[in-house]
Design an enzyme around this catalytic site. Structure first.
Site, PDB file in Angstrom:
ATOM      1  N   ASN A 168      45.957  35.035  34.494  1.00 47.74           N
ATOM      2  CA  ASN A 168      45.147  35.938  33.155  1.00 47.74           C
ATOM      3  C   ASN A 168      46.667  37.485  33.568  1.00 47.74           C
ATOM      4  O   ASN A 168      46.011  38.149  34.587  1.00 47.74           O
ATOM      5  CB  ASN A 168      44.272  35.857  32.700  1.00 47.74           C
ATOM      6  CG  ASN A 168      43.776  37.367  31.713  1.00 47.74           C
ATOM      7  OD1 ASN A 168      44.550  38.415  31.227  1.00 47.74           O
ATOM      8  ND2 ASN A 168      42.822  38.178  32.257  1.00 47.74           N
ATOM      9  N   TRP A 169      47.665  37.484  33.138  1.00 49.50           N
ATOM     10  CA  TRP A 169      48.159  38.234  33.731  1.00 49.50           C
ATOM     11  C   TRP A 169      47.568  40.232  33.180  1.00 49.50           C
ATOM     12  O   TRP A 169      48.051  41.080  33.288  1.00 49.50           O
ATOM     13  CB  TRP A 169      49.670  38.010  33.175  1.00 49.50           C
ATOM     14  CG  TRP A 169      50.487  37.799  34.219  1.00 49.50           C
ATOM     15  CD1 TRP A 169      49.658  36.763  35.277  1.00 49.50           C
ATOM     16  CD2 TRP A 169      51.885  36.963  34.368  1.00 49.50           C
ATOM     17  NE1 TRP A 169      50.756  36.310  35.753  1.00 49.50           N
ATOM     18  CE2 TRP A 169      52.148  36.090  35.086  1.00 49.50           C
ATOM     19  CE3 TRP A 169      53.165  37.527  33.412  1.00 49.50           C
ATOM     20  CZ2 TRP A 169      53.164  35.958  36.139  1.00 49.50           C
ATOM     21  CZ3 TRP A 169      54.096  37.310  33.989  1.00 49.50           C
ATOM     22  CH2 TRP A 169      53.998  36.254  35.220  1.00 49.50           C
ATOM     23  N   LYS A 170      46.418  39.519  32.331  1.00 50.83           N
ATOM     24  CA  LYS A 170      46.373  41.133  31.568  1.00 50.83           C
ATOM     25  C   LYS A 170      47.099  42.090  31.154  1.00 50.83           C
ATOM     26  O   LYS A 170      48.243  41.645  30.698  1.00 50.83           O
ATOM     27  CB  LYS A 170      45.474  42.015  32.408  1.00 50.83           C
ATOM     28  CG  LYS A 170      44.046  41.038  32.729  1.00 50.83           C
ATOM     29  CD  LYS A 170      43.352  41.247  33.695  1.00 50.83           C
ATOM     30  CE  LYS A 170      42.030  40.701  33.647  1.00 50.83           C
ATOM     31  NZ  LYS A 170      41.179  41.618  35.029  1.00 50.83           N
ATOM     32  N   HIS A 195      37.446  37.898  26.350  1.00 47.24           N
ATOM     33  CA  HIS A 195      37.261  38.192  28.220  1.00 47.24           C
ATOM     34  C   HIS A 195      36.616  39.838  28.252  1.00 47.24           C
ATOM     35  O   HIS A 195      36.231  40.038  27.111  1.00 47.24           O
ATOM     36  CB  HIS A 195      39.043  38.467  28.491  1.00 47.24           C
ATOM     37  CG  HIS A 195      39.054  39.155  30.141  1.00 47.24           C
ATOM     38  ND1 HIS A 195      38.608  40.239  30.392  1.00 47.24           N
ATOM     39  CD2 HIS A 195      39.033  38.413  30.890  1.00 47.24           C
ATOM     40  CE1 HIS A 195      38.876  39.947  31.347  1.00 47.24           C
ATOM     41  NE2 HIS A 195      39.171  39.445  32.101  1.00 47.24           N
ATOM     42  N   GLU A 230      37.052  42.718  29.200  1.00 46.94           N
ATOM     43  CA  GLU A 230      37.234  43.524  28.621  1.00 46.94           C
ATOM     44  C   GLU A 230      37.850  44.011  27.668  1.00 46.94           C
ATOM     45  O   GLU A 230      37.600  45.036  26.874  1.00 46.94           O
ATOM     46  CB  GLU A 230      39.155  44.033  29.959  1.00 46.94           C
ATOM     47  CG  GLU A 230      38.664  44.066  31.526  1.00 46.94           C
ATOM     48  CD  GLU A 230      39.934  43.234  32.605  1.00 46.94           C
ATOM     49  OE1 GLU A 230      40.777  42.741  32.122  1.00 46.94           O
ATOM     50  OE2 GLU A 230      40.007  43.100  33.396  1.00 46.94           O
ATOM     51  N   GLU A 281      32.839  34.671  34.638  1.00 43.39           N
ATOM     52  CA  GLU A 281      33.024  35.891  35.069  1.00 43.39           C
ATOM     53  C   GLU A 281      32.599  37.490  34.742  1.00 43.39           C
ATOM     54  O   GLU A 281      32.341  37.547  34.295  1.00 43.39           O
ATOM     55  CB  GLU A 281      34.390  36.504  34.482  1.00 43.39           C
ATOM     56  CG  GLU A 281      35.820  35.279  34.337  1.00 43.39           C
ATOM     57  CD  GLU A 281      37.267  35.830  34.284  1.00 43.39           C
ATOM     58  OE1 GLU A 281      37.944  35.734  34.892  1.00 43.39           O
ATOM     59  OE2 GLU A 281      37.084  36.393  33.107  1.00 43.39           O
ATOM     60  N   GLY A 290      37.977  41.818  39.853  1.00 43.32           N
ATOM     61  CA  GLY A 290      38.996  42.533  40.067  1.00 43.32           C
ATOM     62  C   GLY A 290      38.636  44.100  40.966  1.00 43.32           C
ATOM     63  O   GLY A 290      38.860  45.277  41.443  1.00 43.32           O
ATOM     64  N   SER A 306      37.681  37.755  41.503  1.00 41.34           N
ATOM     65  CA  SER A 306      38.184  38.218  42.634  1.00 41.34           C
ATOM     66  C   SER A 306      38.459  36.731  42.948  1.00 41.34           C
ATOM     67  O   SER A 306      38.562  36.405  44.680  1.00 41.34           O
ATOM     68  CB  SER A 306      38.014  38.877  43.035  1.00 41.34           C
ATOM     69  OG  SER A 306      37.416  39.466  42.696  1.00 41.34           O
ATOM     70  N   GLY A 335      43.134  36.505  37.661  1.00 41.17           N
ATOM     71  CA  GLY A 335      43.584  37.802  36.835  1.00 41.17           C
ATOM     72  C   GLY A 335      45.278  38.034  38.698  1.00 41.17           C
ATOM     73  O   GLY A 335      45.922  38.224  38.055  1.00 41.17           O
ATOM     74  N   GLY A 336      44.381  39.113  38.949  1.00 39.05           N
ATOM     75  CA  GLY A 336      45.335  40.186  39.862  1.00 39.05           C
ATOM     76  C   GLY A 336      46.142  38.700  40.885  1.00 39.05           C
ATOM     77  O   GLY A 336      47.952  39.057  40.769  1.00 39.05           O
TER      78      GLY A 336
HETATM   79  P1  PGA Z   1      40.722  39.345  38.749  1.00 41.38           P
HETATM   80  O1  PGA Z   1      40.492  38.722  37.390  1.00 41.38           O
HETATM   81  O2  PGA Z   1      41.298  38.062  39.590  1.00 41.38           O
HETATM   82  O3  PGA Z   1      41.694  40.379  39.037  1.00 41.38           O
HETATM   83  O4  PGA Z   1      39.455  39.335  39.514  1.00 41.38           O
HETATM   84  C1  PGA Z   1      39.659  37.862  36.698  1.00 41.38           C
HETATM   85  C2  PGA Z   1      39.763  37.990  35.030  1.00 41.38           C
HETATM   86  O5  PGA Z   1      39.510  39.127  34.616  1.00 41.38           O
HETATM   87  O6  PGA Z   1      39.996  36.597  34.719  1.00 41.38           O
END
Ligand code: PGA
Length: 253
Positions: free
Chosen positions: A12-14, A99, A101, A169, A175, A214, A235-236
């Site tokens: 997930n590149w956000k 998600h 977010e 999650e 993150g 993470s 994510g990251g």
């Molecule tokens: P992260 O994000 O790997 O940067 O913790 C995961 C996500 O929100 O899908």
């Protein structure tokens, strides 16, 4: 023993990624084509602006492309939104919905997440529905109650193993570099499997349950080995081809 579902490693590149980032995507595609993800399926969900170019780049390879959200309607007067049908038309195979977010930044309710997931499935996409507790909820011992309620209320009608993926999650792990212990992940994933079997019958056994929050090369093997963990939502670490491929490599051999 029942057969485990084929794992899925999804990135997930956000809100990250410009045209120049397509070089990372090409490197991911090449790594996957070279067998770098072993038996796992792989997907990258770039921002909407890159979905079509990413799908073109990944076309003919096993790497799938997804969107990060979709509207519940197919089309209409919804300025700034992207429909599931548009994502499908652009070459996507997945849509992340719910998600944390989006639940936080856009006050999305589980009822809305359910409608989005149903729209994704109706458009021919596989919905990746995200659930997870906050730090306060975990400290209060409410994790399973919170996750259970989110699942019940976000669960798309008629979902099957091919059309629904659940991502657990924990919000406090996203993150932050923090992760739950493998025992904590096992407790939640075993619980989610039970809910999946109850809500989807026999299909529930094949619904992929991803862990997200993470995930990085150094902890992926331990987390992916946990009971009822069928892959990762990253994510990251998905922004760098070398990290994404190092995580996916858990499923080699
Ligand atoms: P992260 O994000 O790997 O940067 O913790 C995961 C996500 O929100 O899908």
């Amino acid at each position: 023993m029942t057969t485990r579902p084929r794992p899925l490693v999804a990135g997930n590149w956000k809100m990250n990624g410009l045209k120049a980032s397509l070089s990372e995507l090409s490197a991911i595609r090449d790594g996957v084509m070279a067998g770098g993800a072993g038996r796992a399926q792989t997907a990258i969900c770039p921002p909407a602006t890159l979905v079509m170019a990413a799908a073109d780049l990944a076309s003919g390879s096993p790497l799938a492309i997804g969107g990060q959200d979709c509207h519940a309607n197919q089309s209409g007067a919804h300025t700034g939104d992207v429909s599931a049908q548009m994502l499908k038309d652009a070459g996507a195979a997945y849509a992340i919905v719910g998600h944390s977010e989006r639940r936080t930044d856009h006050q999305e309710t589980s009822a809305q997440v359910k409608a989005k997931a149903e729209a994704a499935i109706a458009a021919g996409l596989t919905a990746i529905v995200c659930v997870g507790e906050s730090e306060a909820q975990r400290r209060a011992g409410e994790t399973l109650a919170v996750v259970g309620k989110q699942l019940e209320e976000s669960w798309p009608a008629g979902a099957a193993a091919a059309t629904l993926v659940i991502a657990y999650e924990p919000i406090w792990a996203i993150g932050t570099g923090l992760t739950p212990t493998p025992a904590d992940v096992a407790e939640v994933h075993d619980f989610i499997r039970g809910v999946a079997l109850r809500l989807a019958g026999a299909e529930g056994a094949g619904i992929r349950l991803l862990y997200g929050g993470s995930v990085k090369p150094s902890n992926a093997a331990e987390l992916m080995a946990v009971s009822n963990v069928d892959g990762a939502l990253i994510g990251g670490a998905s922004l760098k081809a070398s990290d994404f491929l190092a995580i996916a490599a858990v499923y080699k051999g």
